[in-house]
Scaffold this motif. Structure first.
Motif, PDB file in Angstrom:
ATOM      1  N   LYS A 238       0.848  -1.203   0.000  1.00 15.27           N
ATOM      2  CA  LYS A 238       0.000   0.000   0.000  1.00 15.27           C
ATOM      3  C   LYS A 238       0.880   1.247   0.000  1.00 15.27           C
ATOM      4  CE  LYS A 238      -0.662  -0.219   5.073  1.00 15.27           C
ATOM      5  NZ  LYS A 238      -1.626  -0.290   6.175  1.00 15.27           N
ATOM      6  N   ARG A 239       0.295   2.362  -0.433  1.00 12.71           N
ATOM      7  CA  ARG A 239       1.022   3.638  -0.461  1.00 12.71           C
ATOM      8  C   ARG A 239       1.056   4.261   0.932  1.00 12.71           C
ATOM      9  NH1 ARG A 239       0.140   7.604  -5.480  1.00 12.71           N
ATOM     10  NH2 ARG A 239       1.508   8.807  -4.127  1.00 12.71           N
ATOM     11  N   PHE A 240       2.127   4.986   1.218  1.00 10.17           N
ATOM     12  CA  PHE A 240       2.206   5.726   2.478  1.00 10.17           C
ATOM     13  C   PHE A 240       2.383   7.217   2.208  1.00 10.17           C
ATOM     14  CE2 PHE A 240       2.692   1.629   4.263  1.00 10.17           C
ATOM     15  CZ  PHE A 240       2.391   1.735   5.608  1.00 10.17           C
ATOM     16  N   ASN A 241       1.781   8.015   3.071  1.00 14.72           N
ATOM     17  CA  ASN A 241       1.946   9.457   3.049  1.00 14.72           C
ATOM     18  C   ASN A 241       2.908   9.835   4.185  1.00 14.72           C
ATOM     19  OD1 ASN A 241       1.582  12.121   2.418  1.00 14.72           O
ATOM     20  ND2 ASN A 241      -0.576  12.220   3.063  1.00 14.72           N
ATOM     21  N   MET A 242       3.539  11.003   4.105  1.00 13.00           N
ATOM     22  CA  MET A 242       4.489  11.403   5.145  1.00 13.00           C
ATOM     23  C   MET A 242       4.155  12.825   5.617  1.00 13.00           C
ATOM     24  SD  MET A 242       7.378  12.859   6.423  1.00 13.00           S
ATOM     25  CE  MET A 242       8.248  13.745   5.134  1.00 13.00           C
ATOM     26  N   ARG A 243       4.304  13.062   6.956  1.00  9.83           N
ATOM     27  CA  ARG A 243       4.088  14.384   7.538  1.00  9.83           C
ATOM     28  C   ARG A 243       5.188  14.649   8.549  1.00  9.83           C
ATOM     29  NH1 ARG A 243       1.214  15.148   4.036  1.00  9.83           N
ATOM     30  NH2 ARG A 243      -0.963  15.798   3.938  1.00  9.83           N
ATOM     31  N   TRP A 244       5.638  15.899   8.681  1.00  9.09           N
ATOM     32  CA  TRP A 244       6.570  16.272   9.755  1.00  9.09           C
ATOM     33  C   TRP A 244       6.312  17.717  10.132  1.00  9.09           C
ATOM     34  CZ3 TRP A 244       8.965  13.650  13.213  1.00  9.09           C
ATOM     35  CH2 TRP A 244       9.950  14.257  14.018  1.00  9.09           C
ATOM     36  N   VAL A 245       5.687  17.924  11.312  1.00  9.30           N
ATOM     37  CA  VAL A 245       5.361  19.284  11.754  1.00  9.30           C
ATOM     38  C   VAL A 245       6.505  19.881  12.566  1.00  9.30           C
ATOM     39  CG1 VAL A 245       3.618  20.706  12.918  1.00  9.30           C
ATOM     40  CG2 VAL A 245       2.942  18.532  11.912  1.00  9.30           C
ATOM     41  N   ALA A 246       7.330  19.004  13.174  1.00 11.57           N
ATOM     42  CA  ALA A 246       8.389  19.427  14.104  1.00 11.57           C
ATOM     43  C   ALA A 246       7.811  19.993  15.400  1.00 11.57           C
ATOM     44  CB  ALA A 246       9.374  20.394  13.461  1.00 11.57           C
ATOM     45  N   SER A 247       6.564  19.645  15.689  1.00 12.58           N
ATOM     46  CA  SER A 247       5.960  19.865  17.010  1.00 12.58           C
ATOM     47  C   SER A 247       5.342  18.521  17.391  1.00 12.58           C
ATOM     48  CB  SER A 247       4.832  20.895  16.978  1.00 12.58           C
ATOM     49  OG  SER A 247       5.314  22.195  16.792  1.00 12.58           O
ATOM     50  N   MET A 248       5.949  17.834  18.358  1.00 10.50           N
ATOM     51  CA  MET A 248       5.460  16.498  18.702  1.00 10.50           C
ATOM     52  C   MET A 248       3.978  16.516  19.097  1.00 10.50           C
ATOM     53  SD  MET A 248       6.663  14.066  21.773  1.00 10.50           S
ATOM     54  CE  MET A 248       6.733  12.297  21.640  1.00 10.50           C
ATOM     55  N   VAL A 249       3.554  17.580  19.768  1.00 10.68           N
ATOM     56  CA  VAL A 249       2.146  17.662  20.183  1.00 10.68           C
ATOM     57  C   VAL A 249       1.222  17.599  18.962  1.00 10.68           C
ATOM     58  CG1 VAL A 249       0.401  19.151  21.236  1.00 10.68           C
ATOM     59  CG2 VAL A 249       2.618  18.913  22.315  1.00 10.68           C
ATOM     60  N   ALA A 250       1.597  18.309  17.902  1.00  5.64           N
ATOM     61  CA  ALA A 250       0.760  18.311  16.697  1.00  5.64           C
ATOM     62  C   ALA A 250       0.766  16.938  16.033  1.00  5.64           C
ATOM     63  CB  ALA A 250       1.250  19.382  15.724  1.00  5.64           C
ATOM     64  N   GLU A 251       1.919  16.264  16.057  1.00  3.84           N
ATOM     65  CA  GLU A 251       2.009  14.921  15.440  1.00  3.84           C
ATOM     66  C   GLU A 251       1.137  13.941  16.232  1.00  3.84           C
ATOM     67  OE1 GLU A 251       4.181  15.035  12.806  1.00  3.84           O
ATOM     68  OE2 GLU A 251       5.897  16.269  13.411  1.00  3.84           O
ATOM     69  N   VAL A 252       1.207  13.998  17.545  1.00  3.41           N
ATOM     70  CA  VAL A 252       0.428  13.067  18.372  1.00  3.41           C
ATOM     71  C   VAL A 252      -1.069  13.346  18.212  1.00  3.41           C
ATOM     72  CG1 VAL A 252      -0.113  12.435  20.771  1.00  3.41           C
ATOM     73  CG2 VAL A 252       2.266  12.562  20.021  1.00  3.41           C
ATOM     74  N   HIS A 253      -1.415  14.612  18.099  1.00  4.56           N
ATOM     75  CA  HIS A 253      -2.830  14.950  17.921  1.00  4.56           C
ATOM     76  C   HIS A 253      -3.349  14.394  16.592  1.00  4.56           C
ATOM     77  CE1 HIS A 253      -6.323  17.123  19.341  1.00  4.56           C
ATOM     78  NE2 HIS A 253      -6.519  17.576  18.123  1.00  4.56           N
ATOM     79  N   ARG A 254      -2.520  14.488  15.542  1.00  2.00           N
ATOM     80  CA  ARG A 254      -2.928  13.924  14.252  1.00  2.00           C
ATOM     81  C   ARG A 254      -3.114  12.408  14.377  1.00  2.00           C
ATOM     82  NH1 ARG A 254       1.357  15.105  11.534  1.00  2.00           N
ATOM     83  NH2 ARG A 254       2.251  13.037  11.735  1.00  2.00           N
ATOM     84  N   ILE A 255      -2.189  11.748  15.074  1.00  5.48           N
ATOM     85  CA  ILE A 255      -2.254  10.288  15.210  1.00  5.48           C
ATOM     86  C   ILE A 255      -3.495   9.884  16.019  1.00  5.48           C
ATOM     87  CG2 ILE A 255      -1.090   8.323  16.305  1.00  5.48           C
ATOM     88  CD1 ILE A 255       1.583   9.663  15.384  1.00  5.48           C
TER      89      ILE A 255
END
Ligand code: AHG
Ligand code: MN
Ligand code: MN
Length: 335
Positions: A238-255
């Motif tokens: 399957k295809r994967f998308n990638m994101r990097w906000v460089a704010s862990m809080v924002a990454e965890v909220h997305r997850i």
């Protein structure tokens, strides 16, 4: 206007008290932390007018330049957390040592760990930043105050949370009975329950890692990312998308919202420090929240929460998010 299911933070905490015996001291403390976060949110949003988005001339104990808002946010946490007489000590990213609020501490007293402003390199860019906190109870009376007493494993957390200062201000909290998300209702002092019982989907097609560090990665991480990039024709199918906000809080909220996996692994450059992110006020609270939402949090072959802390500002590898991805990464680390 609020609806029946959009409980206020206080109504929600009183329900937790009735259903799970959440102590009143913890309820008052969480309300004070919510006040700190609301104030920090306001300070960030007015930072461009106040001239506070930039750096100070100081560095913190990690050797990182402190932003003015790092210091402002730290002061807010210290001010509001001191209200609760059960709080014995504070541990912050921005403070070299433990701050004891009592001459004597006893079993059941609270230790609060916090990253007052996470992702602060994003401040001038108007990109989301956040605050992270974790609360444990002291296991035994301390005859003498000593800083080693706060080196307590993440499995002992009774509460963890974060506030995300994005287009809206969120407050996400667990007291060990699932994860609930609140949104600040602008113009009021209220956080309303807008995202009850948040769950991390077990499967995902999205990962987050700082790819500029690829040349330092260890083999299991190289393999994992390579396989994601191959997409449908590779072993993942399957295809994967990638994101990097460089704010862990924002990454965890997305997850927590749509799944995903976040990696800040140990690599050949950060290995001497143990990793990049800090155990007590970044990895442990986020690990607790992710596990409470049905996800997993690993150092790459073991739960983050089971790491025995040896230092206040200890760093660890962090791999967290959708359980199937974290399991796969754990397997690659064990092979
Ligand atoms: P802090 O601003 O509290 O020092 O933490 C920033 C952390 C974390 O939020 C983020 O995931 C990571 O640092 C970003 O690291 P890179 O600079 O390598 O992208
Ligand atoms: Mn941080
Ligand atoms: Mn920080």
């Amino acid at each position: 206007m609020t609806t029946d299911d959009q409980l206020t933070f206080r109504q929600f905490l009183l329900r937790e008290h009735r259903n799970h015996g959440t102590p009143k001291d913890l309820i008052f403390l969480l309300e004070d932390i919510a006040t700190a976060c609301r104030t920090i949110s306001h300070k960030i949003r007015s930072g461009a007018f106040a001239g506070t988005l930039g750096a100070t001339e100081d560095t913190n104990v990690q050797g990182e330049t402190q932003k003015q808002l790092d210091v402002i946010a730290n002061d807010q946490f210290m001010l509001h957390c001191a209200n609760c007489s059960r709080v014995a000590a504070l541990v912050s990213e921005e403070l070299d040592n433990v701050v004891w609020l009592k001459d004597q501490a006893k079993a059941g007293d609270y230790i609060i760990y916090f990253d007052p402003l996470d992702g602060s390199s994003n401040l001038e860019l108007n990109i989301s930043v956040g605050s992270i906190f974790s609360i444990v109870e002291l296991q035994e009376d301390l005859t003498e105050l000593n800083d080693e007493a706060v080196l307590i494993a993440g499995t002992e957390q009774i509460c963890a949370g974060y506030s995300l200062y994005g287009p809206s201000t969120s407050l996400v909290v667990t007291t060990g009975h699932g994860v609930n998300g609140f949104t600040h209702l602008n113009g009021t002092g209220e956080f309303l329950l807008t995202f009850p019982d948040m769950q991390v989907p077990a499967q995902t097609q999205e990962y987050a890692i700082n790819s500029s560090r690829q040349k330092y990665w260890e083999a299991p991480v190289q393999r994992y990312v390579e396989e994601c990039l191959v997409g449908v024709d590779g072993p993942r199918g399957k295809r994967f998308n990638m994101r990097w906000v460089a704010s862990m809080v924002a990454e965890v909220h997305r997850i927590l919202t749509r799944g995903g996996v976040f990696l800040y692994p140990r690599d050949s450059e950060n290995a001497p420090m143990g990793g990049r992110l800090r155990l007590l006020y970044e990895a442990n609270p986020m690990g607790f929240i992710i596990e409470q939402a049905g996800g997993k949090a690993s150092v790459g072959g073991g739960r983050i929460l089971e790491v025995d802390p040896t230092e206040l500002h200890q760093r660890v590898p962090v791999i967290l998010g959708s359980s199937e991805e974290v399991d796969l990464l754990d397997r690659y680390h064990s092979e």
